[in-house]
Design a protein around this motif. Sequence first.
Motif, PDB file in Angstrom:
ATOM      1  N   LEU A 197     -39.290  -0.399 -35.043  1.00  0.00           N
ATOM      2  CA  LEU A 197     -39.324  -1.536 -35.383  1.00  0.00           C
ATOM      3  C   LEU A 197     -39.735  -1.982 -37.102  1.00  0.00           C
ATOM      4  O   LEU A 197     -40.486  -1.444 -37.486  1.00  0.00           O
ATOM      5  CB  LEU A 197     -40.392  -2.428 -34.820  1.00  0.00           C
ATOM      6  N   ILE A 198     -38.709  -2.749 -37.643  1.00  0.00           N
ATOM      7  CA  ILE A 198     -38.971  -3.085 -39.047  1.00  0.00           C
ATOM      8  C   ILE A 198     -39.198  -4.769 -39.050  1.00  0.00           C
ATOM      9  O   ILE A 198     -38.367  -5.253 -38.782  1.00  0.00           O
ATOM     10  CB  ILE A 198     -37.947  -2.743 -40.070  1.00  0.00           C
ATOM     11  N   ARG A 199     -40.472  -5.046 -39.470  1.00  0.00           N
ATOM     12  CA  ARG A 199     -40.829  -6.400 -39.643  1.00  0.00           C
ATOM     13  C   ARG A 199     -40.918  -6.744 -40.986  1.00  0.00           C
ATOM     14  O   ARG A 199     -41.734  -6.066 -41.851  1.00  0.00           O
ATOM     15  CB  ARG A 199     -42.271  -6.592 -38.858  1.00  0.00           C
ATOM     16  N   GLU A 200     -40.264  -8.035 -41.478  1.00  0.00           N
ATOM     17  CA  GLU A 200     -40.191  -8.187 -42.699  1.00  0.00           C
ATOM     18  C   GLU A 200     -40.621  -9.675 -42.800  1.00  0.00           C
ATOM     19  O   GLU A 200     -40.357 -10.483 -42.101  1.00  0.00           O
ATOM     20  CB  GLU A 200     -38.717  -8.247 -43.374  1.00  0.00           C
ATOM     21  N   ILE A 201     -41.764 -10.231 -43.626  1.00  0.00           N
ATOM     22  CA  ILE A 201     -42.185 -11.296 -43.749  1.00  0.00           C
ATOM     23  C   ILE A 201     -41.815 -11.790 -45.131  1.00  0.00           C
ATOM     24  O   ILE A 201     -42.341 -11.267 -46.167  1.00  0.00           O
ATOM     25  CB  ILE A 201     -43.844 -11.275 -43.607  1.00  0.00           C
ATOM     26  N   PHE A 202     -41.095 -12.924 -45.463  1.00  0.00           N
ATOM     27  CA  PHE A 202     -40.582 -13.312 -46.422  1.00  0.00           C
ATOM     28  C   PHE A 202     -41.645 -14.175 -47.044  1.00  0.00           C
ATOM     29  O   PHE A 202     -42.199 -15.075 -46.638  1.00  0.00           O
ATOM     30  CB  PHE A 202     -39.282 -13.997 -46.333  1.00  0.00           C
ATOM     31  N   ILE A 239     -43.294  -1.165 -40.769  1.00  0.00           N
ATOM     32  CA  ILE A 239     -42.556  -0.309 -39.932  1.00  0.00           C
ATOM     33  C   ILE A 239     -43.246   0.554 -38.647  1.00  0.00           C
ATOM     34  O   ILE A 239     -44.420   0.969 -39.034  1.00  0.00           O
ATOM     35  CB  ILE A 239     -41.784   0.778 -40.731  1.00  0.00           C
ATOM     36  N   SER A 240     -42.860   0.465 -37.659  1.00  0.00           N
ATOM     37  CA  SER A 240     -43.687   0.968 -36.548  1.00  0.00           C
ATOM     38  C   SER A 240     -42.621   1.180 -35.295  1.00  0.00           C
ATOM     39  O   SER A 240     -41.677   1.118 -35.287  1.00  0.00           O
ATOM     40  CB  SER A 240     -44.677  -0.003 -35.935  1.00  0.00           C
ATOM     41  N   GLU A 241     -43.284   2.019 -34.311  1.00  0.00           N
ATOM     42  CA  GLU A 241     -42.415   2.275 -32.999  1.00  0.00           C
ATOM     43  C   GLU A 241     -42.815   1.587 -31.985  1.00  0.00           C
ATOM     44  O   GLU A 241     -44.273   1.227 -31.625  1.00  0.00           O
ATOM     45  CB  GLU A 241     -42.472   3.945 -32.783  1.00  0.00           C
ATOM     46  N   VAL A 242     -42.171   0.873 -31.270  1.00  0.00           N
ATOM     47  CA  VAL A 242     -42.481   0.262 -29.985  1.00  0.00           C
ATOM     48  C   VAL A 242     -41.539   0.787 -28.713  1.00  0.00           C
ATOM     49  O   VAL A 242     -40.477   1.031 -28.967  1.00  0.00           O
ATOM     50  CB  VAL A 242     -42.455  -1.361 -30.230  1.00  0.00           C
ATOM     51  N   GLU A 243     -42.295   0.812 -27.809  1.00  0.00           N
ATOM     52  CA  GLU A 243     -41.739   0.863 -26.464  1.00  0.00           C
ATOM     53  C   GLU A 243     -41.560  -0.362 -25.547  1.00  0.00           C
ATOM     54  O   GLU A 243     -42.602  -1.026 -25.142  1.00  0.00           O
ATOM     55  CB  GLU A 243     -42.291   1.984 -25.549  1.00  0.00           C
ATOM     56  N   THR A 244     -40.572  -0.739 -25.237  1.00  0.00           N
ATOM     57  CA  THR A 244     -40.263  -1.928 -24.482  1.00  0.00           C
ATOM     58  C   THR A 244     -38.926  -2.276 -23.507  1.00  0.00           C
ATOM     59  O   THR A 244     -38.065  -1.535 -24.113  1.00  0.00           O
ATOM     60  CB  THR A 244     -40.515  -3.288 -25.241  1.00  0.00           C
ATOM     61  N   SER A 245     -38.942  -3.035 -22.785  1.00  0.00           N
ATOM     62  CA  SER A 245     -37.938  -3.336 -22.086  1.00  0.00           C
ATOM     63  C   SER A 245     -37.275  -4.955 -22.535  1.00  0.00           C
ATOM     64  O   SER A 245     -36.183  -5.101 -22.168  1.00  0.00           O
ATOM     65  CB  SER A 245     -37.920  -3.279 -20.490  1.00  0.00           C
ATOM     66  N   ASP A 246     -38.275  -5.227 -23.237  1.00  0.00           N
ATOM     67  CA  ASP A 246     -37.797  -6.817 -23.589  1.00  0.00           C
ATOM     68  C   ASP A 246     -38.143  -7.120 -25.182  1.00  0.00           C
ATOM     69  O   ASP A 246     -39.284  -7.329 -25.584  1.00  0.00           O
ATOM     70  CB  ASP A 246     -38.650  -7.808 -22.841  1.00  0.00           C
ATOM     71  N   PRO A 247     -37.310  -6.542 -26.142  1.00  0.00           N
ATOM     72  CA  PRO A 247     -37.712  -6.679 -27.594  1.00  0.00           C
ATOM     73  C   PRO A 247     -37.974  -8.264 -27.908  1.00  0.00           C
ATOM     74  O   PRO A 247     -38.511  -8.481 -28.823  1.00  0.00           O
ATOM     75  CB  PRO A 247     -36.293  -6.443 -28.138  1.00  0.00           C
ATOM     76  N   GLU A 248     -37.298  -9.159 -27.096  1.00  0.00           N
ATOM     77  CA  GLU A 248     -37.683 -10.807 -27.433  1.00  0.00           C
ATOM     78  C   GLU A 248     -39.032 -10.886 -27.303  1.00  0.00           C
ATOM     79  O   GLU A 248     -39.783 -11.710 -27.875  1.00  0.00           O
ATOM     80  CB  GLU A 248     -36.634 -11.587 -26.655  1.00  0.00           C
ATOM     81  N   ALA A 249     -39.641 -10.530 -26.089  1.00  0.00           N
ATOM     82  CA  ALA A 249     -41.096 -10.726 -25.861  1.00  0.00           C
ATOM     83  C   ALA A 249     -41.934 -10.175 -27.100  1.00  0.00           C
ATOM     84  O   ALA A 249     -42.889 -10.815 -27.379  1.00  0.00           O
ATOM     85  CB  ALA A 249     -41.528 -10.037 -24.488  1.00  0.00           C
ATOM     86  N   GLN A 297     -39.664 -14.646 -40.893  1.00  0.00           N
ATOM     87  CA  GLN A 297     -39.544 -13.207 -40.532  1.00  0.00           C
ATOM     88  C   GLN A 297     -38.362 -12.555 -40.216  1.00  0.00           C
ATOM     89  O   GLN A 297     -37.637 -13.365 -39.303  1.00  0.00           O
ATOM     90  CB  GLN A 297     -41.006 -13.112 -39.685  1.00  0.00           C
ATOM     91  N   ARG A 298     -38.288 -11.374 -40.241  1.00  0.00           N
ATOM     92  CA  ARG A 298     -37.086 -10.737 -39.429  1.00  0.00           C
ATOM     93  C   ARG A 298     -37.526  -9.468 -39.127  1.00  0.00           C
ATOM     94  O   ARG A 298     -38.210  -8.679 -39.532  1.00  0.00           O
ATOM     95  CB  ARG A 298     -35.966 -10.387 -40.610  1.00  0.00           C
ATOM     96  N   LEU A 299     -37.394  -9.288 -37.708  1.00  0.00           N
ATOM     97  CA  LEU A 299     -37.639  -8.127 -36.835  1.00  0.00           C
ATOM     98  C   LEU A 299     -36.312  -7.618 -36.305  1.00  0.00           C
ATOM     99  O   LEU A 299     -35.445  -8.071 -35.862  1.00  0.00           O
ATOM    100  CB  LEU A 299     -38.587  -8.530 -35.744  1.00  0.00           C
ATOM    101  N   SER A 300     -36.402  -6.102 -36.808  1.00  0.00           N
ATOM    102  CA  SER A 300     -35.118  -5.414 -36.684  1.00  0.00           C
ATOM    103  C   SER A 300     -35.486  -4.311 -35.681  1.00  0.00           C
ATOM    104  O   SER A 300     -36.326  -3.507 -36.022  1.00  0.00           O
ATOM    105  CB  SER A 300     -34.562  -4.811 -37.822  1.00  0.00           C
ATOM    106  N   PHE A 301     -34.943  -4.228 -34.354  1.00  0.00           N
ATOM    107  CA  PHE A 301     -35.167  -3.226 -33.349  1.00  0.00           C
ATOM    108  C   PHE A 301     -34.102  -2.063 -33.526  1.00  0.00           C
ATOM    109  O   PHE A 301     -33.040  -2.791 -33.266  1.00  0.00           O
ATOM    110  CB  PHE A 301     -35.359  -3.839 -32.226  1.00  0.00           C
ATOM    111  N   THR A 302     -34.249  -1.060 -33.787  1.00  0.00           N
ATOM    112  CA  THR A 302     -33.262   0.032 -33.879  1.00  0.00           C
ATOM    113  C   THR A 302     -33.759   0.874 -32.704  1.00  0.00           C
ATOM    114  O   THR A 302     -34.755   1.582 -32.634  1.00  0.00           O
ATOM    115  CB  THR A 302     -33.098   0.739 -34.995  1.00  0.00           C
ATOM    116  N   PRO A 303     -32.755   1.381 -31.793  1.00  0.00           N
ATOM    117  CA  PRO A 303     -32.976   2.232 -30.802  1.00  0.00           C
ATOM    118  C   PRO A 303     -33.338   3.601 -31.351  1.00  0.00           C
ATOM    119  O   PRO A 303     -32.553   4.300 -32.113  1.00  0.00           O
ATOM    120  CB  PRO A 303     -31.713   2.351 -29.827  1.00  0.00           C
ATOM    121  N   ASP A 304     -34.406   4.340 -30.858  1.00  0.00           N
ATOM    122  CA  ASP A 304     -34.990   5.583 -31.383  1.00  0.00           C
ATOM    123  C   ASP A 304     -34.325   6.598 -30.260  1.00  0.00           C
ATOM    124  O   ASP A 304     -34.876   6.871 -29.173  1.00  0.00           O
ATOM    125  CB  ASP A 304     -36.411   5.691 -31.367  1.00  0.00           C
ATOM    126  N   ASP A 305     -33.119   7.197 -30.827  1.00  0.00           N
ATOM    127  CA  ASP A 305     -32.664   8.333 -29.902  1.00  0.00           C
ATOM    128  C   ASP A 305     -33.332   9.478 -29.383  1.00  0.00           C
ATOM    129  O   ASP A 305     -33.987  10.111 -30.036  1.00  0.00           O
ATOM    130  CB  ASP A 305     -31.546   8.619 -30.318  1.00  0.00           C
TER     131      ASP A 305
END
Length: 75
Positions: free
Chosen positions: A5-10, A23-33, A67-75
């Motif tokens: 997860l990359i969180r940008e606050i303008f 920048i952090s790592e999150v484990e979730t089945s619902d990125p929107e939540a 704010q922009r939150l970018s979720f990229t799957p961590d393989d």
Amino acid sequence: MRYELIREIFNLCSNNQMRDVFISEVETSDPEAVARTYCRGKDVTMDRTDNEDGSIIFDVVADGLHQRLSFTPDD
């Protein structure tokens, strides 16, 4: 699923083009939540973009703060 997860606050200041980036790592089945827990306020708009590579981007304006939150799957 695990995401990077990359969180940008303008910055709201017109003379300052810098932004805060976290920048952090999150484990979730619902990125929107997850995005909704980071971006709270009385007046919130959220646009979601699902990319072909599996990444999900949320552009959020909460009480005037972009704010922009970018979720990229961590393989």
